[in-house]
Scaffold this motif. Sequence first.
Motif, PDB file in Angstrom:
ATOM      1  N   GLU A 514       0.760  -1.382  -0.046  1.00  0.00           N
ATOM      2  CA  GLU A 514       0.066   0.121  -0.255  1.00  0.00           C
ATOM      3  C   GLU A 514       0.507   0.958  -0.305  1.00  0.00           C
ATOM      4  O   GLU A 514       0.318   2.666  -0.639  1.00  0.00           O
ATOM      5  CB  GLU A 514      -1.296   0.139   1.148  1.00  0.00           C
ATOM      6  CG  GLU A 514      -1.799  -0.560   1.210  1.00  0.00           C
ATOM      7  CD  GLU A 514      -2.218  -1.181   3.038  1.00  0.00           C
ATOM      8  OE1 GLU A 514      -3.054  -2.038   2.611  1.00  0.00           O
ATOM      9  OE2 GLU A 514      -2.830  -0.211   4.161  1.00  0.00           O
ATOM     10  N   ALA A 517       2.173   3.198  -2.881  1.00  0.00           N
ATOM     11  CA  ALA A 517       1.121   4.696  -3.206  1.00  0.00           C
ATOM     12  C   ALA A 517       1.462   6.074  -3.559  1.00  0.00           C
ATOM     13  O   ALA A 517       1.608   7.334  -3.900  1.00  0.00           O
ATOM     14  CB  ALA A 517      -0.623   4.476  -2.471  1.00  0.00           C
ATOM     15  N   ASN A 518       2.848   6.101  -2.553  1.00  0.00           N
ATOM     16  CA  ASN A 518       3.152   6.791  -2.155  1.00  0.00           C
ATOM     17  C   ASN A 518       4.417   7.497  -3.298  1.00  0.00           C
ATOM     18  O   ASN A 518       4.649   8.930  -2.818  1.00  0.00           O
ATOM     19  CB  ASN A 518       3.852   7.168  -0.149  1.00  0.00           C
ATOM     20  CG  ASN A 518       2.549   7.226   0.541  1.00  0.00           C
ATOM     21  OD1 ASN A 518       1.835   7.210   0.417  1.00  0.00           O
ATOM     22  ND2 ASN A 518       2.798   7.067   1.667  1.00  0.00           N
ATOM     23  N   ARG A 572      -3.031   7.115  -5.329  1.00  0.00           N
ATOM     24  CA  ARG A 572      -4.119   7.897  -4.211  1.00  0.00           C
ATOM     25  C   ARG A 572      -5.102   8.828  -3.851  1.00  0.00           C
ATOM     26  O   ARG A 572      -6.138   8.906  -3.951  1.00  0.00           O
ATOM     27  CB  ARG A 572      -3.203   8.881  -3.498  1.00  0.00           C
ATOM     28  CG  ARG A 572      -1.851   8.203  -3.075  1.00  0.00           C
ATOM     29  CD  ARG A 572      -2.170   7.968  -1.166  1.00  0.00           C
ATOM     30  NE  ARG A 572      -2.109   7.218  -0.828  1.00  0.00           N
ATOM     31  CZ  ARG A 572      -1.306   6.109  -0.556  1.00  0.00           C
ATOM     32  NH1 ARG A 572      -2.129   5.350   0.208  1.00  0.00           N
ATOM     33  NH2 ARG A 572      -0.164   5.312   1.242  1.00  0.00           N
TER      34      ARG A 572
END
Lengths: 633, 341
Positions: A514, A517-518, A572
Amino acid sequence: MDKQEATTTTMATQTADKPIEELSDVTVRFAGDSGDGMQLTGGQFTRTSAIFGNDISTFPDFPAEIRAPAGSLAGVSGFQVHFSNCDVHTPGDMVDTLVVFNPAALKVNIGDVREGGIIIANDESFGKTDLRKAGYDQNPLEDGSITKQKVHRVPVSRLTREALKDSKLGTKQVERCKNFFALGLVSWLYGRPLEPTLQWIDQKFGKNPDVAEANRLVLKAGHAYGETCELFHSSYRVSKATLPPGKYRRISGNEAVSLGIIAASHQSGKDLFYGSYPITPASDILHHLSGYKHYGVKTFQAEDEIAAVTASLGASFAGDFAVTGTSGPGLALKAEAIGLGVMTELPLVIINVQRGGPSTGLPTKTEQADLLQAMYGRNGECPVAVLAASSPADCFYAAIEAGRIAMTHMTPVILLTDGYIANGEEPWAIPNPADLAKINVVHTTETNSNGNGEGDGFLPYKRDENLVRPWAIPGTPELQHRIGGLEKQDVTGNVNYEPANHEHMINTRARKIELIANDIPAQEVMGPEQGDLLVLGWGGTAGAIRSAVERVQQQGRSVAHAHIKYLNPFPRNLGQLLANYKKVLIPELNSGQLRLLIRAEYLVDAISLNKVQGKPFLISEIETKINQVLANE
Amino acid sequence: MSTEALPQLKAKDFASDQDVRWCPGCGDYAILAQVKKVMPELGIPREKMVFVSGIGCSSRFPYYMNTYGFHSIHGRAPAVATGIKVANPELTVWVVTGDGDGLSIGGNHLIHAIRRNLDVNILLFNNRIYGLTKGQYSPTSELGKKTKSTPMGSVDNPIHPLSIAIGAEASFVARTIDRNVQHMAEVLRRAAAHRGTAFIEIYQNCNIFNDGAFFYASEKDQKHDTTLYLEHGKPMIFGEKKDKGIRLNGMEPEIVSLADGSMKEDDLLFHDEKSPEPSLAYLLSRMRYPEFPEPVGVLRSVDQPRFEIGIQDQVDQAIAKRGRGTLEDLLNAGDTWMIED
């Protein structure tokens, strides 16, 4: 017009002063037996058009059988090229000119030729036996059944023989030159220069001067035939496209993906290991890479799909940038090993050039039906990053990105392409190597224990702020450690079966993915940022969706296109973006796999447009659906 | 190798901090002890060693070694080792596998690693049973073997590890026995010294599910008549009193007696582990209990081109011929054209 009349058209008495019509774009398809050289003919015509300065997009379409029975419907091989004076995104919906070498090729392809289009047929291969093999009772060139297109019967084989009457080549070799006659003729029809092909013939057949000379003669004969015979009353021109300035080359998706992973290897300073087992349509990646050994590329043709992926994992453990390539059935075989990659948290790129499934399915045809397999096709909770390339040229950038994510986030990454973009070609503005970002890979050389009771020495599962573990490679003193597929204690990496630890590790591995995503760009949109309809796609459908959306936008409708490259994790902003439109339409070459993910993730009641025929979308199919969805507002 | 003096390591320096979890009395303990004993003698730093395994009791082995280790998935250790060795040919790689892992689910990889002559050492612990899954018959179990999954006896003909390895033209093939630790240590040394795939079958006792499977070859009262310890260049003699030998009769081996003086040593078959033809080694691998004494020791040891070296050589040759490729060249190859402003 009887046969005699067509074939006795005089050549010598004609002048070259025929009218020239200007067109913005043209789609030509060459079709014949899989042994007739259609891929070569189409490829050369494409090359010439690209060098001439057109924008191009191609679609090679060939049977799974290398040599199906000659003249049969199953053995028809085709190559379609769309060339234009403006930006094109697909190989074209309808064919303007179809060149057929036998009745089977006519039967298979005539449905795709537009009204008013041109059919050029090798008249001599329409004998009784040829017709019977294709299931024709009568000769369709003579029985008046073709009413919507203009048929030109050209005795290609005889004219080829005539052109080569002084040649030393044998009958069979002479016959094999006939595709160059067709190439010469179509080159004349669309004002393509012969020079690039003449040069190519010199290079290709330089060691065999008789063959080279024969091909040159036949090519020129085809061109002269168009110029002088009465069949064609005019020829056509498609002027250069206004592409952005720069240096260009033609590129297929498989070639681009190969260059991309070499670039990722270069940018990360890691040697490339590519493990693969031959499988259509991914084998070309192995072929390309095996020719790039002077880039430090090590290729391993494994004994099977499982060896290909497990050897790649071994190479990754030992410190190479490891990549394995396959197609859907191979991805299924690799599933357990990809799980091992998830558990051992090693970088690995798995390229899946999707084809029609299930099982062996349609090996040479395209499909997008492996998205859910890429997402979930493993035992246990087993998340990996998933990316998809959207065009032949995009395969280059997507491959670099897959390598970057794999190596900087210590995870397997599945890169999805498909047979359509893998074999299709387009012009590619060659990037400046200086503009490619470095991939910062660090191999730990120091022990990392802080001595506060977390364990001693080197802790292979002690993570950074992105939950990424260190990549310590064999050969590094004092960092000896053991990894494996058993559940492990966080931080120490020791085998551990405690209930709470297992759940913690499941959550940690999920969170690690996850957090990618940054580290990826926000989802972009082509068109209004909010409105009536968002058409959402992924992978090789990009060109068709974009063209369809542009057409509807030109009619003043409020429609936008977003094309997802990052399928896991999603960007995001994707959820917010979807909420900006009244409706979301998802066209896919499967039964609705992205739609399933989007509905599950964002609770958006997206509409599907599905096609599972082994063929790409036509622009018109998507355009029709968009209009239908908008009409139901 | 570096001339710099290496710190003198001992067996215990090769022990990891993990508790060994095999059943008490398992033959694996003896093998682990011998491997730990031999490793320091090799003069190779621990960080340059990698132990790779698949799944099964034997495959826990890497966890107990203070080297790099990869406990992979069922049957795939030879393939994982291939990637490791190709990526870094300087590493010393040991594959630890069993009769199920190596010859059933992973048979394919084992054969291909061997025929490529990858420079790794493969230890195949043969106990003729599935231990970790609690007692099903394995591909080396004898015909008619009664187990949990074969209550009426197995109907599959067993596979013979040495014959498979020689069939794949392994460059080094040996057999040893868990209970003959000195011999095992010597075979391990020989394997470590060999360049190319060294395949070693180790008769290993599973005292829980198949106790005594190889007692005929390991126990004092029987072993002299059931095993033939091979020595290169020497006649094949066995028996407690060294009074029996193997002779070639046509294409077939036969047991002859040296006791009555009618047969001399020169009449016997002489072992030649260096023969370029694998025929003798194959013949030996087919000498099986109870008809024949089973060969123990090195059946074959020949030099063959190595896989990882071949791959590296091609890379080196390509670079020597064409120069190290640059991104500029990579991207600008093929037909290019300019679009002007």
